[in-house]
Motif scaffolding. Structure first.
Motif, short mmCIF file in Angstrom:
data_model
loop_
_atom_site.label_atom_id
_atom_site.label_comp_id
_atom_site.label_asym_id
_atom_site.label_seq_id
_atom_site.Cartn_x
_atom_site.Cartn_y
_atom_site.Cartn_z
N ASN A 81 37.74 35.74 41.10
CA ASN A 81 36.30 35.91 40.87
C ASN A 81 35.87 37.37 40.82
O ASN A 81 34.77 37.67 40.36
CB ASN A 81 35.49 35.14 41.90
N LYS A 83 37.96 40.02 39.38
CA LYS A 83 38.40 40.48 38.07
C LYS A 83 37.90 39.59 36.94
O LYS A 83 37.95 39.96 35.78
CB LYS A 83 39.93 40.54 38.02
N GLN A 84 37.45 38.38 37.28
CA GLN A 84 36.96 37.39 36.34
C GLN A 84 37.98 37.05 35.27
O GLN A 84 37.69 37.04 34.06
CB GLN A 84 35.63 37.83 35.74
#
Length: 113
Positions: A81, A83-84
């Motif tokens: 969550n 670095k997505q």
């Protein structure tokens, strides 16, 4: 997955759509060696499991998805969550009628289903 702090997400797709061997009309080189690959967008089972720290919860969701869609491929993906990005995924269920599987000792480089 959970030990790395990644958010688990359960995804499923029918055997007909789970694996692509072309990219349709776009002409994009979909080959893994080209750095582009299809088969990324499967149907999401519920929402990602934000805040999940118990692996048993993930297994319960995999079992529920399998009961609902027994003839679909089911995979678990792990998302970072911060670095997505998706960091990991693995196949958790294979349909009983799937004939694309080959034991490791029966596979050869370049084989395609």
């Amino acid at each position: 997955l959970l030990n790395n702090g990644w958010t688990p997400c359960i995804e499923f797709e029918s055997a007909e759509k789970a694996y692509c061997d072309s990219h349709g009309w776009t002409g994009i080189d979909y080959n893994v060696n080209a750095g582009y690959y299809d088969n990324r967008y499967w149907v999401m089972w519920k929402l990602p499991m934000y805040g999940c720290t118990n692996p048993e919860e993930v297994l319960q969701e995999v079992r529920a998805c399998t009961r609902a869609f027994p003839e679909c491929f089911i995979r678990v993906a792990g998302f970072d969550n911060i670095k997505q990005v998706q960091c990991s995924s693995f196949l958790a269920h294979r349909p009983t009628n799937d004939r694309t599987f080959a034991a490791v000792n029966a596979r050869q480089a370049g084989d395609s289903p």
